[in-house]
Scaffold this active site. Structure first.
Site, PDB file in Angstrom:
ATOM      1  N   SER A 104     -22.905  13.230 -50.727  1.00 26.57           N
ATOM      2  CA  SER A 104     -24.308  12.943 -51.052  1.00 26.57           C
ATOM      3  C   SER A 104     -24.676  11.517 -50.665  1.00 26.57           C
ATOM      4  O   SER A 104     -24.589  11.155 -49.501  1.00 26.57           O
ATOM      5  CB  SER A 104     -24.558  13.233 -52.530  1.00 26.57           C
ATOM      6  N   ASP A 249     -31.395  11.524 -48.228  1.00 28.02           N
ATOM      7  CA  ASP A 249     -29.981  11.149 -48.240  1.00 28.02           C
ATOM      8  C   ASP A 249     -29.211  12.069 -47.288  1.00 28.02           C
ATOM      9  O   ASP A 249     -29.798  12.970 -46.677  1.00 28.02           O
ATOM     10  CB  ASP A 249     -29.446  11.179 -49.677  1.00 28.02           C
ATOM     11  N   ASP A 251     -27.288  14.655 -47.417  1.00 29.72           N
ATOM     12  CA  ASP A 251     -27.278  16.118 -47.548  1.00 29.72           C
ATOM     13  C   ASP A 251     -28.650  16.683 -47.912  1.00 29.72           C
ATOM     14  O   ASP A 251     -28.789  17.870 -48.195  1.00 29.72           O
ATOM     15  CB  ASP A 251     -26.212  16.577 -48.555  1.00 29.72           C
ATOM     16  N   ASP A 253     -30.896  16.410 -50.400  1.00 30.47           N
ATOM     17  CA  ASP A 253     -31.349  16.914 -51.700  1.00 30.47           C
ATOM     18  C   ASP A 253     -32.130  15.847 -52.482  1.00 30.47           C
ATOM     19  O   ASP A 253     -32.613  16.119 -53.577  1.00 30.47           O
ATOM     20  CB  ASP A 253     -30.191  17.483 -52.529  1.00 30.47           C
TER      21      ASP A 253
END
Length: 463
Positions: A104, A249, A251, A253
């Site tokens: 993340s 970010d 990934d 999310d």
């Protein structure tokens, strides 16, 4: 070197000794534990995986794939993908679970295995403990040579994800196209670099300036989308050629927005603004975690709904949203959870809903931000020696402020009229995090420092 084992997965730095970092042996052990758990609990031998673009991703991916195949599990590999895309793919493929290979917002030396159940949602506390137990005991039964799992790749799911977003009643691509937005995208050289522009193009945005959109894993700045890491996009916006900036970010999310003048919209206010739009069209309840801004409560109550606070962590927010039938929810770090699409933080649906809201408002992004109440959060922590009983310290703070409204579902949150302070112990290190919110940063800092002083007094009395 670091290795952090938690109920939602395992994360660590690449390189180092086994058990002290995320080494290949640790990756194999925890992939085997999760695969075993899926086989035991679902009787389903299909798992979906996907990864962000960080440098270690390909290596970790190959280790996980081989381990799962060795257990007799069929692997559907989405390759470079966003976390919410993998979450949506798991139920679509009727798989027994999913693994997202991403750390993340953590820097490039980190990677992680984030674990999903058969619904494409993060595993809960009880399930996570079972996976950790299996890993600890190394009680794995690998498949015979004729029963090894199959491996297939699929690159169709991002398109399906985007189509599902465009099909949502509250997403108005025509309004977005008519607004003719000029947008800068900072995707920190990860999967947002292709996912966000594809979404914007599908929404009718034709003027897209790509900043760090090459998904090669070379993060040009700290990948957490906080103001101190977003100097370059801020300077680009200051030139006055763009309507807004979008930051995600690695990934995809978490969603942060930058105003047309280079100032920050505020990560806490991503959820506030999107919720305001959703509530205008579908009144109902909202949920965020205890450490998120009070502004969401204000916006919710203004629309006639009820706001609920959950423990920190996406799985806790999702559980509370289901229990309270919330129409929108998320976390103050820019995580939008819109159950009309799926129960997971999703920057892509956040972008589509926000742009629709902005287009229909007819306002600049900074003027839209000015509509919402101003709150400021002071984030602090106090380090403790390992011998201090953190729970006992928190109990004494709670007793000291017993006359105030207190929430203890996750640490201790104390309400002071329109201010609050939230104390949480870390699960991985001997610290207490102290977040305070007020209508000015100086007041929030003062409130946090008052509580820090109380904690120090409690500790010194014990000594």
């Amino acid at each position: 070197m670091a290795l952090i084992k938690s109920i939602s997965g395992i994360r660590g730095t690449i390189g180092g000794e086994v058990g002290e970092a995320l080494t290949p042996l640790d990756v194999v052990k925890f992939a085997a534990a999760f695969g075993t758990w899926v086989l035991q609990t679902t009787n389903n031998n299909n798992i979906v995986i996907g990864r962000d673009a960080r440098l270690s991703g390909d290596m970790v991916n190959r280790l996980v794939v081989a381990t799962l195949q060795g257990l007799g599990i069929n692997v559907i590999d989405l390759g470079l993908s966003t976390t919410p895309t993998v979450e949506m793919a798991v139920p679509a493929k009727k798989a027994g679970g999913g693994i997202i290979l991403t750390a993340s917002h953590n820097p490039k030396q980190w990677n992680a295995l984030k674990l999903l159940n058969q619904h494409g949602e993060f595993i809960n506390d009880q399930e996570g403990k079972l996976v950790l137990e299996l890993a600890e005991k190394e009680s794995f039964q690998f498949a015979e040579v004729t029963k090894l799992g199959k491996y297939t790749q699929s690159d169709k799911f991002l398109k399906r994800h985007i189509k599902a977003i465009l099909d949502l009643p509250l997403v108005d691509a025509e309004a977005i196209k008519a607004a003719n937005f000029k947008i800068v995208v900072d995707a920190v050289n990860s999967c947002g670099g292709f996912a966000v522009p594809q979404l914007l193009e599908a929404l009718g945005v034709t003027q897209i300036e790509k900043l760090y959109c090459e998904p090669d894993g070379n993060f040009p700045h700290n990948p957490e989308p906080l103001p101190e890491n977003l100097g370059e996009i801020s300077r680009m916006m200051e030139k006055g050629k763009f309507d807004l900036g979008i930051v995600v970010d690695p990934d995809v999310d978490r969603l942060a927005l930058v105003n047309e003048d280079g100032s920050m919209f505020g990560e806490e206010y991503t959820l506030v603004a999107v919720s305001d739009y959703v509530l205008q069209n579908t009144p109902g309840n909202t949920v965020s975690n205890l450490s998120s801004t009070r502004a969401l409560r204000d916006v919710t109550e203004k629309s006639g709904g009820t706001y609920f606070a959950s423990a920190v962590g996406e799985v806790n927010v999702v559980n509370m949203m289901k229990a309270q039938n919330a129409v929108i929810g998320g976390e103050g770090n820019g995580g939008i959870i819109y159950p009309e699409l799926h129960y997971g933080r999703d920057a892509l649906v956040g972008i589509a809903l926000f742009l629709t809201h902005l287009a229909k408002s007819g306002l600049s992004i900074s003027r839209l931000r000015a509509k919402y109440p101003n709150y400021y959060i002071s984030k602090n922590k106090i380090e403790l020696t390992p011998d201090i009983d953190v729970d006992a310290v928190l109990a004494k703070v709670q007793k000291q402020y017993a006359k105030q409204p207190i929430n203890t579902i996750d640490g201790v949150k104390i309400e002071f009229d329109r201010e609050w302070v939230h104390l949480r112990k870390s699960n991985t290190e001997p610290i207490i995090r102290i977040y305070a919110e007020s209508d000015s940063l100086s007041t929030a800092d003062h409130l946090a420092n008052k509580i820090i002083g109380d904690i120090k007094d409690i500790i010194s009395d014990k000594e």
